[in-house]
Design an enzyme around this catalytic site. Sequence first.
Site, PDB file in Angstrom:
ATOM      1  CD  GLU A  64      47.945  32.422  34.534  1.00  0.00           C
ATOM      2  OE1 GLU A  64      47.804  33.669  34.553  1.00  0.00           O
ATOM      3  OE2 GLU A  64      47.960  31.768  33.482  1.00  0.00           O
ATOM      4  CB  CYS A 119      46.257  39.182  39.570  1.00  0.00           C
ATOM      5  SG  CYS A 119      45.125  38.175  38.601  1.00  0.00           S
TER       6      CYS A 119
END
Length: 486
Positions: free
Chosen positions: A230, A264
């Site tokens: 990720e 993010c």
Amino acid sequence: MSKEEGGSAVKGPGAEPTLGTDPFEDTLRRLREAFHSGCTRPAAFRAEQLQALGRFLQENKQLLHDALAQDLHKSAFDSDISELIICQNEINLALKNLQAWMKDTPASTNLFTKLDSAFVRKEPFGLVLIIAPWNYPINLTLVPLVGALAAGNCVVLKPSEISQGTEKVLAEVLPRYLDQSCFAVVLGGPEETGQLLKHKFDYIFFTGSPRVGKIVMTAAAKHLTPVTLELGGKNPCYVDDDCDPQIVANRVAWFRYFNAGQTCVAPDYLLCSPEMQERLLPALQSAITRFYGDDPQSSPNLGRIINQKQFQRLRALLGCGRMAIGGQSDECDRYIAPTVLVDVQETEPVMQEEIFGPILPIMNVQGMDEAIEFINRREKPLALYAFSNSSQVVNQMLERTSSGSFGGNDGFIYMTLPSLPLGGVGHSGMGRYHGKFTFDTFSHHRACLLCPAGLEELNNIRYPPYSHSMQELVRWALGSHSCTLL
């Protein structure tokens, strides 16, 4: 995600750890033995661990609030909506659906396997490693953990040493709630994480930067260990000329500056026409003032930069382009004001790296086609956003680009939906999780076919030698028309 966000700037793998000198050896051996004993496989055991994880959240709420305030200046409300509630929702979903998720999935058969039982069994991988980041140190640590436990794995959890307050709670308090024969928290910085990665795991789940992700993947490749990465990147946000500038400003500002921009999936830069920029700037100023007051530094709803290293990196980016809004900073408080930059060049540092802070550059384009061309010549982002009153424009942005996730006329509110996966594509990562997707990520999907021990006469058709008529029969039997669909 930003530079060195995945807990550590992990050192690359070197030689195998030497027996007797490695701090992780005994822990990993204990966990692997526990997995091989089969104790994690029953649904009852998995449910017990999930319930215990829920008690950890409920009984230590104030402790977690204090840790998040210490690390990131998060308010109790922000901690609840972006960390604790999301984790509890994941636990509740897993407990409610655990039996259904674990159940064998029947598969279709053909004429050759008509009397057989075909199914997919979801099995735990074994000993898995979760390396977590610092920016949402509860959410991005425990949400993967929920899926790993639900899938029946033994887990090594490596929280980020950068979010020190949260790391302390996870290391000292969480293990009291979970079965320590099957679960361990390990601590350390780059050296220790690099040493940990020399060991063989059955699955590695990493959240952090693409740079460190490459190191993790290199270490995993040595053992052919599957990974979920990720990562992150620069998330574009296109604003069409027909938008209401204040609506766009409200939504963009909240998602850009939440957690001081250390998210993010936050919009990393805006793409719009010069005309829309002129309308958007006063609207963004209005939204920032409305959200955080005339003195944002005193607002309880604005976070702080995680540490001095990240603060100095971000302050250097304030020199790019021209300051249109904000730009104030306070090194002692690790504070950077909500900032908007204009007249930014694509070659400047602020457009070359993921910002991961409360800074929003605006790049000018003449329209949707130019925006799409700009996006497509860069690395694929973790998220992409498009604002327009025209559904055709939003759909064109969706159809002609690629990203891990996509938001039309809103920001990352989709992160609250466990029904949608989170994951990158290309440079922004691989794999996906949230809800059942996490359970599937941490499960080996094993193809199974159970045949009768007898009835051999029925199998003679497949054995040589083959007559012409027998060949035609076999071809017909294997044809797609002979499949039995579920």
